[in-house]
Design a protein around this motif. Structure first.
Motif, mmCIF file in Angstrom:
data_model
loop_
_atom_site.group_PDB
_atom_site.id
_atom_site.type_symbol
_atom_site.label_atom_id
_atom_site.label_comp_id
_atom_site.label_asym_id
_atom_site.label_seq_id
_atom_site.Cartn_x
_atom_site.Cartn_y
_atom_site.Cartn_z
ATOM 1 N N ARG A 128 -28.581 -3.010 12.361
ATOM 2 C CA ARG A 128 -28.704 -2.427 13.705
ATOM 3 C C ARG A 128 -27.813 -1.193 13.865
ATOM 4 N N HIS A 129 -27.634 -0.439 12.780
ATOM 5 C CA HIS A 129 -26.760 0.747 12.785
ATOM 6 C C HIS A 129 -25.305 0.387 13.075
ATOM 7 N N CYS A 130 -24.938 -0.858 12.788
ATOM 8 C CA CYS A 130 -23.575 -1.350 13.020
ATOM 9 C C CYS A 130 -23.051 -2.023 11.758
ATOM 10 N N GLN A 131 -21.744 -2.232 11.722
ATOM 11 C CA GLN A 131 -21.116 -2.986 10.641
ATOM 12 C C GLN A 131 -20.161 -4.015 11.227
ATOM 13 N N LEU A 132 -20.001 -5.123 10.489
ATOM 14 C CA LEU A 132 -19.051 -6.174 10.843
ATOM 15 C C LEU A 132 -18.095 -6.366 9.680
ATOM 16 N N TRP A 133 -16.787 -6.270 9.976
ATOM 17 C CA TRP A 133 -15.730 -6.432 8.983
ATOM 18 C C TRP A 133 -14.844 -7.614 9.354
ATOM 19 N N GLN A 134 -14.164 -8.181 8.346
ATOM 20 C CA GLN A 134 -13.300 -9.348 8.558
ATOM 21 C C GLN A 134 -12.071 -9.247 7.682
ATOM 22 N N VAL A 135 -10.936 -9.727 8.215
ATOM 23 C CA VAL A 135 -9.726 -9.836 7.425
ATOM 24 C C VAL A 135 -8.981 -11.095 7.851
ATOM 25 N N THR A 136 -8.443 -11.828 6.883
ATOM 26 C CA THR A 136 -7.502 -12.907 7.170
ATOM 27 C C THR A 136 -6.121 -12.272 7.321
ATOM 28 N N VAL A 137 -5.477 -12.501 8.461
ATOM 29 C CA VAL A 137 -4.213 -11.826 8.763
ATOM 30 C C VAL A 137 -3.088 -12.491 7.972
ATOM 31 N N GLU A 138 -2.718 -11.858 6.864
ATOM 32 C CA GLU A 138 -1.633 -12.353 6.023
ATOM 33 C C GLU A 138 -0.300 -11.701 6.391
#
Length: 333
Positions: A128-138
């Motif tokens: 949908r012309h979008c991106q989803l990113w993820q990070v585990t907060v270390e």
């Protein structure tokens, strides 16, 4: 449904726990994610969400004390604001999951690099012309103090210096824009009575009005919680007091005003949007008393005079410079 929300829902199995949605759009995402709650700094979106999910959303510059095990930040337009908000959220998420979603043309890939400060980010989805990113907060950062992220500058005015305080994400952060500078030169001779700075931003116009017309009740209205916080800081820095109003457009303003002063906004997120400005021109007469005045600055190319004359009265050009015009109109009816 907002395309960013659609991308999140493609990964709905990740979002079953206590989740904070920061800067969420006013759609049905809270209805789809029953364990989530929302935090908005945009008054219009908050109002629409609160009408449906009253106990599951809040308005302001901080997420409040309600705990959350994961958070999603909907990428704001301002890169500096996005950095600040990521730090705010990551500070509460040691060992937890932080997600970032946004439009490609809004700079999501560049913003995602900021996630490297907290751990190892990865892109979960692109659609949908979008991106989803993820990070585990270390590596959780210390909780930022918003006032320490502010920029301050000093205006040398005819009636003395004015200290201006701007927070990340506020229009013309850290500097005076040309339109407001031109309007500041044409604030003399306003009729006595209550005044409104519409779309107040960092509160430059409102603070000048209060200092120049100390007997008048001055109201500062903005849709953005960070703008209202900036205005509060600007007023305090100059020993001034005024009324602050969070609202989505001129309908949130009081009535019986002597003057409305504005450098009206025309952006919503990454999009150009003249609705708030045009609504101001259509509805100003309802908030002005008879003989009350609208005085505003706008880009010269905008066809505002016909709208002003149709809904308020004869439109006078007080000044023109650097691609801007200052308009004046008096309510005749």
């Amino acid at each position: 449904m907002d395309p960013r929300s659609e991308v999140l829902l493609r990964q709905a199995e990740r979002f079953g726990g206590t989740l904070l949605l920061a800067g969420l759009p006013a759609d049905d995402l809270l209805g789809q994610l029953s364990a989530a709650h929302g935090w908005s700094w945009q008054a219009g979106e908050h109002s629409a969400l609160a009408a449906r999910f009253a106990d599951r959303c809040q308005f302001g510059v901080l997420p409040g004390e309600r705990p959350f095990a994961a958070a999603v930040l909907f990428l704001p337009k301002s890169a500096e604001l996005s950095r600040c908000l990521l730090d705010v959220l990551a500070a509460r998420l040691a060992g937890g999951e932080l997600y970032l979603v946004g439009e490609k043309r809004g700079g999501i890939e560049g913003a995602a690099r900021r996630l490297q400060a907290f751990g190892r980010p990865r892109k979960l989805d692109s659609a949908r012309h979008c991106q989803l990113w993820q990070v585990t907060v270390e590596q959780a950062p210390p909780a930022p103090v918003l006032e320490e992220r502010a920029q301050r500058y000093r205006l040398e005015l005819a009636d003395g210096p004015l200290e201006v305080v701007t927070l990340p994400g506020v229009f013309s952060h850290g500097r005076l824009d040309r339109g407001s500078a031109l309007l500041l030169e044409h604030l003399d001779g306003l009729p006595p009575g209550d005044l409104l700075d519409f779309g107040c931003g960092a509160g430059v116009l409102g603070a000048v009005l209060k200092r120049r017309y100390p007997q008048s009740r001055v109201n500062l209205l903005d849709v953005d919680a960070f703008a209202l916080a900036s205005s509060r800081l600007t007023l305090a820095a100059n020993g001034l007091e005024a009324e602050l109003i969070g609202g989505d457009g001129i309908q949130a303003a009081p009535g019986g005003l002597a003057t409305i002063v504005s450098n009206p906004p025309f952006h919503q997120g990454v999009h150009t949007d003249y609705q708030a400005s045009e609504a101001l021109l259509r509805e100003a007469a309802r908030h002005l008393r008879p003989g009350g005045e609208l005085r505003l600055v706008a880009n010269s190319f905008l066809k505002y005079p016909p709208l002003i004359e149709r809904h308020l009265g004869p439109c006078q050009v007080l000044a023109e410079a650097h691609g801007f015009r200052v308009y004046r109109a008096v309510r005749t009816g």
